[in-house]
Design an enzyme around this catalytic site. Structure first.
Site, PDB file in Angstrom:
ATOM      1  N   HIS A   7      -5.988 -22.160   9.166  1.00 14.70           N
ATOM      2  CA  HIS A   7      -7.325 -22.520   8.719  1.00 14.70           C
ATOM      3  C   HIS A   7      -8.036 -21.334   8.054  1.00 14.70           C
ATOM      4  O   HIS A   7      -8.658 -21.494   7.008  1.00 14.70           O
ATOM      5  CB  HIS A   7      -8.177 -23.040   9.879  1.00 14.70           C
ATOM      6  CG  HIS A   7      -9.626 -23.120   9.521  1.00 14.70           C
ATOM      7  ND1 HIS A   7     -10.164 -24.193   8.832  1.00 14.70           N
ATOM      8  CD2 HIS A   7     -10.636 -22.221   9.675  1.00 14.70           C
ATOM      9  CE1 HIS A   7     -11.442 -23.946   8.597  1.00 14.70           C
ATOM     10  NE2 HIS A   7     -11.761 -22.757   9.103  1.00 14.70           N
TER      11      HIS A   7
ATOM     12  N   CYS B   3      -7.562 -28.157   5.142  1.00 13.54           N
ATOM     13  CA  CYS B   3      -6.341 -27.493   5.623  1.00 13.54           C
ATOM     14  C   CYS B   3      -5.607 -28.384   6.635  1.00 13.54           C
ATOM     15  O   CYS B   3      -6.201 -29.287   7.221  1.00 13.54           O
ATOM     16  CB  CYS B   3      -6.673 -26.136   6.232  1.00 13.54           C
ATOM     17  SG  CYS B   3      -7.150 -26.184   7.970  1.00 13.54           S
TER      18      CYS B   3
ATOM     19  N   GLN C 179     -11.172   7.566  -5.801  1.00 13.25           N
ATOM     20  CA  GLN C 179     -11.730   8.187  -4.595  1.00 13.25           C
ATOM     21  C   GLN C 179     -13.047   8.874  -4.936  1.00 13.25           C
ATOM     22  O   GLN C 179     -13.576   8.701  -6.024  1.00 13.25           O
ATOM     23  CB  GLN C 179     -10.716   9.189  -4.016  1.00 13.25           C
ATOM     24  CG  GLN C 179      -9.502   8.527  -3.380  1.00 13.25           C
ATOM     25  CD  GLN C 179      -9.851   7.799  -2.089  1.00 13.25           C
ATOM     26  OE1 GLN C 179     -10.961   7.895  -1.583  1.00 13.25           O
ATOM     27  NE2 GLN C 179      -8.886   7.039  -1.569  1.00 13.25           N
TER      28      GLN C 179
ATOM     29  N   GLY D 193     -11.376   4.321  -0.443  1.00 14.22           N
ATOM     30  CA  GLY D 193     -12.281   5.170   0.326  1.00 14.22           C
ATOM     31  C   GLY D 193     -13.543   4.477   0.789  1.00 14.22           C
ATOM     32  O   GLY D 193     -14.488   5.123   1.228  1.00 14.22           O
TER      33      GLY D 193
ATOM     34  N   CYS E 243     -13.135 -29.102   5.518  1.00 16.78           N
ATOM     35  CA  CYS E 243     -11.946 -28.309   5.194  1.00 16.78           C
ATOM     36  C   CYS E 243     -10.735 -29.235   5.040  1.00 16.78           C
ATOM     37  O   CYS E 243     -10.557 -30.173   5.814  1.00 16.78           O
ATOM     38  CB  CYS E 243     -11.701 -27.279   6.290  1.00 16.78           C
ATOM     39  SG  CYS E 243     -10.237 -26.262   6.004  1.00 16.78           S
TER      40      CYS E 243
ATOM     41  N   GLY F 232      -0.260   5.804   3.202  1.00 17.54           N
ATOM     42  CA  GLY F 232      -1.108   6.942   3.560  1.00 17.54           C
ATOM     43  C   GLY F 232      -2.234   6.573   4.498  1.00 17.54           C
ATOM     44  O   GLY F 232      -2.499   7.275   5.474  1.00 17.54           O
TER      45      GLY F 232
ATOM     46  N   CYS G 105      -7.419 -28.700  10.098  1.00 15.93           N
ATOM     47  CA  CYS G 105      -8.624 -29.530  10.163  1.00 15.93           C
ATOM     48  C   CYS G 105      -8.315 -31.002   9.923  1.00 15.93           C
ATOM     49  O   CYS G 105      -9.038 -31.880  10.390  1.00 15.93           O
ATOM     50  CB  CYS G 105      -9.660 -29.028   9.165  1.00 15.93           C
ATOM     51  SG  CYS G 105     -10.319 -27.422   9.658  1.00 15.93           S
TER      52      CYS G 105
ATOM     53  N   ASP H 144       0.855  -1.192   0.000  1.00 22.06           N
ATOM     54  CA  ASP H 144       0.000   0.000   0.000  1.00 22.06           C
ATOM     55  C   ASP H 144       0.890   1.241   0.000  1.00 22.06           C
ATOM     56  O   ASP H 144       2.112   1.135   0.021  1.00 22.06           O
ATOM     57  CB  ASP H 144      -0.947  -0.030   1.200  1.00 22.06           C
ATOM     58  CG  ASP H 144      -0.194   0.025   2.524  1.00 22.06           C
ATOM     59  OD1 ASP H 144       1.055   0.036   2.499  1.00 22.06           O
ATOM     60  OD2 ASP H 144      -0.846   0.036   3.569  1.00 22.06           O
ATOM     61  N   SER H 145       0.285   2.404  -0.008  1.00 27.98           N
ATOM     62  CA  SER H 145       1.070   3.637  -0.132  1.00 27.98           C
ATOM     63  C   SER H 145       1.587   4.130   1.211  1.00 27.98           C
ATOM     64  O   SER H 145       2.487   4.949   1.269  1.00 27.98           O
ATOM     65  CB  SER H 145       0.195   4.733  -0.731  1.00 27.98           C
ATOM     66  OG  SER H 145      -0.822   5.067   0.204  1.00 27.98           O
TER      67      SER H 145
HETATM   68 ZN    ZN Z   1      -9.405 -25.942   8.109  1.00 27.54          ZN
END
Ligand code: ZN
Ligand code: ZN
Lengths: 417, 419
Positions: free
Chosen positions: A362, A334, A217, A244, A332, A123, A337, A120-121
């Protein structure tokens, strides 16, 4: 269904093709191939080719504020299928500083991340985190929280730091006003953001390696948004962000500004909706035509034991899970899980930080899997059906569907039953 | 459980393999060696994915009753034991009483009970409750209940004698229940040797415990901070003389490399690996050198480094080190590592050193990022395990003196090389 930017290139002889591609890549190190467009909504699935790898969109980008993703190793993040993540210019510019990161071969080298980075900038953090900030035409003035010295973050300075960080996508410095502010300040900020965009473009030392995105913006004022869109789309930038928003405004205003923006943004360039990451918001805003999203919420909430699931969230630390021997989400895939139960995570939260890491893994998996399923459904032409199934799973009954989501989806021809 | 000793060096040091571990007996552990330290079954900071980036992990995982006693009801409901509850698949589980890192408040022990402290406060254990816990935890091996409250410097002879008596009584009771408990058949029990800093009590405790049908021995009340090194070594040597050669001896609460070396010489086989965790918690990285393979080039390099760094110890005025920091580690929060792009330890094969640099770790520490603990824990564990590997190698090659010289003279804080 290739994007226009690639059209006309394919028919050339290989040599010309090559040289043309070179010219094109000198313009910007980004290619967007539209893989599929939803025939009903404004959703699209694209391949976004960036310097470090191709990103399949729609994409959720996890936030690694200080050059690390909350206790997760880069190998773990990569194995979850993350193709792009965020770094915050404000934090990294303060510590360890751009000189050091440059010495480490950029943020990629410093944190040893092989895929893409977006910065990001700086700002936004300045305005939200630092009390004593003052915005002038020059830039954002603030006092360093570390040594109290006055620092000016100008568009040039922001780009210079981001050039040192070496991110694949940089964001312009914009004049940020809270989305709940109205009146002349919003207009001033919009016009200033356009002027700052030009200064950022001029300041970019690595246009062949680093993409600079403009940020639309104009607050919640449709006319101002349109002027901003009109002006910024005339600039030769490789991508656009919708800024914004997601700062506490009414959701009704939020989605109208999003859809207005995507209506006026060029089809062949990526659209990044900043700061959006709740599952419902993601699905709706994909339908409104956005490609990229980021949000700290999934990783922040994980550290408090809140796991994201297709039916909302699950507070692992709550007593009701002490003897619940199922995984967080039985469907899931992952690593958390596949190995651990709610009960074990509940117990571990009392003892060790690894409990947070389990839920963070997860939650990132949940976000990335959600976006992969969204993409798959767009590619297979069944996105409208996906949305209906998703909403049914997320809410106990259709009466609980948020009104703004129903309206937003209706605006892109999706009626929920 | 069967200890096969291949060498006994210099009278005390034992080199060998502890075989037949686990329910099916297919696991083994080399000695001298250490167990894998966990809290509630998790190596601090590490998920199973990150933990298993390390190779050659000990085959035995240490659980502490203090971190799991509060979950007894949950485990009873679960029925399948702690290993499955914690998602630990292929490891031998050893269950000890206290967490070696968290000091236990004194004054809560009675004739019939000991107390452990979990996240929810004190839990008082009788032998019955202790054994009920073992039945639900279902470890492969556990230490018997013990009164080890003799570490305070003003502990009276009477109190020490009492601790020995109580611990023997607890052991007899535990064994009685153990043999009657179906779920604990094939599970190994270690007797606990107490005796504070009184030699006769130590010897009495060892002799009496050795008479019981135990698989091995825990040496308790000798932890770092409870007494000086010379006394500890003297007591351990006296105790190990009374213990049968064919059974393993596990020393509790000692982990510093120099202390480990001395205790191995006094006849200790096994240690708990909490030391890397303590080093991690103070933001430090283990860096002591235990490489004794002759390498002339390296010798020159090291001599250079020593010259370079002479007299610079106090150069950095703001260096405010935790007084617990040992000479075996470097403090990565120190400004000097801010732009140091070397790995924590050159040549270390751990995930952290293969991928990351000191400058990055410094950044993670000063910004309080969670990844610092993860990466340091990986490196410190890898380094500590490699040290035990080097120790066994030195015993096998008869080069223990060389290793001792190397480890004892090592001062990490001063092996900073040229900028
Ligand atoms: Zn999971
Ligand atoms: Zn290492």
């Amino acid at each position: 269904m290739a994007a226009p930017i690639e059209r006309g290139v394919d028919t050339n002889t290989p040599e010309i093709n090559m040289s043309l591609k070179k010219t094109l890549s000198a313009v910007s190190p980004l290619t967007l191939r539209i893989v599929a467009e939803c025939p009903v909504t404004k959703a699209r699935a694209c391949d976004l080719v960036l310097p470090h790898c191709t990103v399949n969109t729609p994409v959720f980008m996890p936030v690694g504020t200080q050059g690390t993703l909350k206790g997760i190793t880069v190998d773990q993040l990569e194995s979850l299928g993350c193709q792009i993540c965020l770094g915050n210019t404000y934090h990294l510019g303060m510590r360890p500083g751009p000189e050091l990161i440059e010495k480490a071969n950029g943020l990629h080298g410093f944190m040893k991340w092989k895929n893409n980075l977006l910065t990001d900038s700086g700002g936004f953090q300045m305005v939200s985190l630092v009390e004593l900030s003052e915005v002038t035409e020059e830039g954002v003035k603030f006092k360093s929280p570390y040594d109290g010295k006055e620092i000016l973050l100008s568009p040039e300075k922001s780009i210079s730091i981001q050039n040192s960080l070496g991110s694949d996508i940089m964001m312009q410095l914009d004049d940020v006003v809270s989305s709940t502010v109205t009146g002349p300040r919003v207009e001033e900020a919009m016009h200033r953001s356009i002027r700052w965009l030009d200064r950022c473009i001029a300041a970019n030392k690595n246009p062949d390696k680093q993409n600079l995105f403009a940020i639309i913006q104009g607050g919640l004022n449709a006319e101002l948004r349109k002027i901003c869109l009109e002006e910024m789309t005339q600039r030769d930038v490789p991508g656009f962000a919708i800024g914004g928003l997601s700062g506490g405004e009414e959701k009704d205003d939020f989605w109208r500004m999003v859809t207005l923006s995507t209506d006026h943004l060029p089809r062949e360039k990526p659209r990044y909706l900043m700061g959006v990451g709740y599952a419902v918001d993601l699905v709706v805003c994909v339908a409104l035509g956005c490609d990229m999203f980021d949000c700290v919420f999934p990783t922040r909430t994980a550290r408090f034991g809140s796991a994201l699931v297709p039916w909302g969230s699950l507070q692992v630390k709550q007593k009701q899970y002490a003897k619940d021997f199922q995984p967080i989400d039985p469907d899931c895939q992952c690593p958390t899980c596949k190995r651990h139960s709610r009960a074990y995570l509940h117990a571990l939260f009392k003892t060790d930080t690894a409990a947070m890491h389990h839920v963070t893994v997860h939650n990132i998996a949940y976000q990335l899997t959600l976006m992969r399923s969204v993409r798959q459904s767009i590619v297979e032409g069944r996105f409208p059906e996906f949305i209906r199934t998703f909403m049914k799973r997320m809410f106990p009954s259709s009466e609980q569907y948020p009104g703004w989501a129903v309206d937003a989806l209706a605006s892109v021809n999706i009626t929920l039953d | 459980m069967k200890l096969e000793l291949s060498r006994v060096v210099q009278g005390g040091c034992r080199l060998g393999v502890l075989k037949g571990l686990g329910r099916s007996g297919q696991h083994s552990l080399e000695v001298p060696g250490c167990l894998l330290y966990t809290r509630c079954g998790t190596v601090p900071h590490l998920t199973q994915d990150t933990l298993h980036t390390l190779t050659n992990l000990p085959s035995v995982t240490q659980l502490t009753l203090s971190t799991i006693a509060e979950h007894q009801e949950v485990l009873e409901d679960f029925k399948d034991g702690f290993r499955k509850f914690a998602g630990l698949h292929d490891t031998v589980l050893y269950c000890s009483l206290h967490d070696p890192v968290t000091p236990c408040p004194a004054g809560h022990i009675t004739n019939k009970t000991v107390s452990v402290w979990g996240s929810g406060g004190r839990i008082e254990l009788t032998v019955a409750k202790f054994m009920a816990l073992q039945r639900t935890v279902r470890p492969d091996w556990y230490q018997s209940m013990a009164d080890g409250e003799t570490w305070q410097s003003n502990t009276s002879r009477k109190r020490v004698r009492k601790s020995v008596d109580r611990t023997l009584a607890h052991l007899d009771e535990c064994l009685l229940v153990h043999h009657k408990t179906q779920e604990l058949q094939g599970v190994a029990v270690f007797g606990v040797v107490e005796g504070g800093d009184i030699l006769e009590e130590r010897v009495r405790s060892a002799k009496e415990t050795a008479k019981r049908p135990v698989a091995g021995f825990c040496l308790d009340g000798l932890q770092t901070g409870s007494m000086d090194q010379a006394l500890r070594i003297q007591l351990i040597a006296a105790v190990t003389k009374e213990l049968p050669e064919g059974k393993p001896r596990l020393l509790q609460g000692v982990g510093r490399p120099d202390e480990v070396l001395a205790c191995v010489e006094a006849g200790v086989d096994l240690f708990e690996s909490f030391f890397p965790f303590q080093v991690t918690e103070r933001g430090c990285a283990l860096c002591f050198n235990f490489d004794i393979t002759p390498d002339p080039e390296r010798a020159v390099l090291e001599a250079d480094e020593e010259r370079d760094t002479a007299g610079e110890t106090h150069e950095n005025g703001e260096l405010n080190l935790d007084d617990q920091m040992t000479s075996f580690e470097i403090n990565l929060k120190d400004k000097r590592y801010q732009d140091d792009f070397r790995p924590l330890v050159e040549g270390c094969g751990c995930y952290c050193c293969r991928n990351h640099q000191r400058a990055y770790l410094h950044h993670l520490l000063v910004t309080n990022e969670l990844l610092a603990g993860v990466l340091l824990m990986l490196h410190n564990t890898a380094h500590y395990l490699a040290f035990f590997g080097a120790l066994r190698e030195a015993l096998a090659q008869d080069t223990l003196d060389l290793l001792k010289k190397k480890v004892l003279k090592e001062k990490c804080g001063q092996t900073k090389s040229k900028e």
